[in-house]
Design an enzyme around this catalytic site. Sequence first.
Site, PDB file in Angstrom:
ATOM      1  CG  HIS A 178      -2.132  -0.835   1.127  1.00  0.00           C
ATOM      2  ND1 HIS A 178      -2.891  -1.200   2.217  1.00  0.00           N
ATOM      3  CD2 HIS A 178      -2.732  -1.409   0.060  1.00  0.00           C
ATOM      4  CE1 HIS A 178      -3.891  -1.972   1.829  1.00  0.00           C
ATOM      5  NE2 HIS A 178      -3.823  -2.100   0.533  1.00  0.00           N
ATOM      6  CG  HIS A 194     -10.290  -7.004  -3.514  1.00  0.00           C
ATOM      7  ND1 HIS A 194     -10.834  -5.749  -3.528  1.00  0.00           N
ATOM      8  CD2 HIS A 194      -9.149  -6.902  -2.777  1.00  0.00           C
ATOM      9  CE1 HIS A 194     -10.060  -4.927  -2.826  1.00  0.00           C
ATOM     10  NE2 HIS A 194      -9.021  -5.603  -2.376  1.00  0.00           N
ATOM     11  CD  GLU A 223      -6.123  -2.648  -2.390  1.00  0.00           C
ATOM     12  OE1 GLU A 223      -6.795  -3.404  -1.657  1.00  0.00           O
ATOM     13  OE2 GLU A 223      -5.403  -1.719  -1.948  1.00  0.00           O
ATOM     14  CG  ASP A 244      -3.280  -6.340  -3.694  1.00  0.00           C
ATOM     15  OD1 ASP A 244      -4.227  -5.639  -4.073  1.00  0.00           O
ATOM     16  OD2 ASP A 244      -3.288  -6.924  -2.591  1.00  0.00           O
ATOM     17  CG  HIS A 286      -9.766  -4.418   2.425  1.00  0.00           C
ATOM     18  ND1 HIS A 286      -9.057  -3.230   2.360  1.00  0.00           N
ATOM     19  CD2 HIS A 286      -9.304  -5.173   1.396  1.00  0.00           C
ATOM     20  CE1 HIS A 286      -8.189  -3.292   1.364  1.00  0.00           C
ATOM     21  NE2 HIS A 286      -8.318  -4.457   0.767  1.00  0.00           N
ATOM     22  CG  ASP A 330      -7.405  -8.407   0.342  1.00  0.00           C
ATOM     23  OD1 ASP A 330      -6.446  -9.040  -0.138  1.00  0.00           O
ATOM     24  OD2 ASP A 330      -7.731  -7.287  -0.060  1.00  0.00           O
ATOM     25  CE1 TYR A 390      -3.644  -8.345   4.447  1.00  0.00           C
ATOM     26  CE2 TYR A 390      -5.877  -8.759   5.201  1.00  0.00           C
ATOM     27  CZ  TYR A 390      -4.996  -8.467   4.185  1.00  0.00           C
ATOM     28  OH  TYR A 390      -5.453  -8.295   2.902  1.00  0.00           O
ATOM     29  CG  HIS A 421      -2.480 -10.852   0.366  1.00  0.00           C
ATOM     30  ND1 HIS A 421      -1.655 -10.431  -0.633  1.00  0.00           N
ATOM     31  CD2 HIS A 421      -3.500  -9.968   0.406  1.00  0.00           C
ATOM     32  CE1 HIS A 421      -2.144  -9.338  -1.185  1.00  0.00           C
ATOM     33  NE2 HIS A 421      -3.274  -9.033  -0.577  1.00  0.00           N
TER      34      HIS A 421
HETATM   35 FE1  FEO Z   1      -7.283  -5.361  -0.905  1.00  0.00          FE
HETATM   36 FE2  FEO Z   1      -4.892  -7.626  -1.250  1.00  0.00          FE
HETATM   37  O1  FEO Z   1      -5.920  -6.217  -1.812  1.00  0.00           O
END
Ligand code: FEO
Length: 395
Positions: A23, A79, A81, A83, A145, A164, A192, A225
Site C-alpha cells: 500500500h 476484488h 485492488e 495487487d 475490505h 483478502d 493484518y 495473500h
Molecule cells: Fe485489498 Fe490484497 O488487496
Amino acid sequence: MSFNIKNNVHWVGKIDWELKKFHGDEYSTHKGSSYNSYLITEDKTALIDTVWEPFSGEFISRLSETVDLKKIDYIIVNHGEVDHSGSLPELMRLIPETPIYCTANGVKSLKGQYHKEWNYKTVKTGDRLNLGSKDLVFVEAAMLHWPDTMFSYLTGDNILFSSDAFGHHYASELMYNDLVDQYELLHECIKYYANILTPFNKMVTKKIQDVTAMNLPLDIICPSHGVMWRKDPAQIIKKYMEWADSYKENQITVIYDSMWNGTRIMAENIVRGIREGDPGVVVKMLKISTGDKNDIITEVFKSKGLIVGSPTVNRGILSGVAGIMEEIKGLGFKGKKGGSFGTYGWSGESVKLLNGLLAESGFEVSDEGLRSQWNPDGDTAAKCFEYGKNFALKA
Ligand code: FEO
C-alpha cells in the site's frame, strides 16, 4: 511455479519474498507476501484473480505453461485492488473476449482503474457458475475490505476463495497453515486484521454469520495473500469473530516520542507504575519515531489501555505522534481506556490535545493526563509511577 491444491484446483500466484512495504509505504511486510491466484480446470476452466502488475509477465508466462490461455472460460475477480487485478490488462490483451465475473462494484473498480470495456458479468450473492460437475457460488462481502469484495466457493471440493479476508502478508513456499511457524502466522494474521479490517468489524461479524448460515462444508480456505488454511480452517474464522468484537487482551501499551528524553523518562516511570498496579498485565513501551507504525497499531489493537506521550512543540504535539493518532482515529477502536502524558517548557498544551485525540478516537479517557514542566525530577517520577499504577488499577 504452479501448485496443486486439490483435484483440479491449482495455485498459480506469485510469492513476493522481497516485499517490505505494501500500500505504498502504508503497511510493513517484514515477512514478504504472496498474491494468490487460483486456476480451476474442470469441464470449464476458471481463473480466480491475478497478481500485482510488476509480476504480470512472469505470471502469464507460468500460467501459459499450466493451461492454454485460450481455454480459460471464465475469469473471476473477487476484488479489484491492483495487487490482485494488476495483471488483467496484459492477460486481457491475449484473451480479450473472456468474461470477467465480479460484483457491480467490482465493475466500477476495474473500469475506474483500467478504463477498459471488458466482457463484465455482474454477480450477486447466491449466483452460481457451472464448471461441469462443480459450481462456483458467489457471496458478496462488501467492506471485507473494499465495497467490491466477494468470496467464491467451489462446491464438491469445498473450497472458499476468500479474497483478502483470512489473509496475511507472509511469504512461504510451504503453502499451508499447518506447515508454517504458528507464532509467525498468527502474528501476521492479527497484524493484518488490526491494520486493515478493524474499521469493518460489524461487517466482518455479519458476513461470517451469513456464510455460516449457508452451511457450506469447508475443507480449505484460500485467501488472496499468504498460506492456505487446510488444517482446521474454522480456526481463523473463530479468530476473526473474536477480533471483530472490541478485541483486547490483558495488555497496556505506552507509546511516546521525546525530544530531549523528558517524555521518555516519564514513560519509563509510568510503565513501572503499571507493573506495580497490575503485576499480571502485559506492558509494552514503544517509541513511535523509531518503531514500525503497523507493529505499534497491532499492539494497540491487543491492548485494553493505551497511554500516549508527547512533549509540547509549537503549542502542539510531535508530528510522529500526530501521525499515528490520525491512524488510530481512522481505525475506530472500541472498548479501550486512554491516558496521556508529556513534558513541556513553556505553554504545555500536548497532554490536553492528546486526551482530546484519544476521546475523538473512541477511547475512554477518565483523567486529565500528566504534565511535567522541564525535565522530570524525583517528584515527577513519583507522580508518573502513581499515574501508571492508577491507570492499571482502572483498566
Ligand atoms: Fe485489498 Fe490484497 O488487496
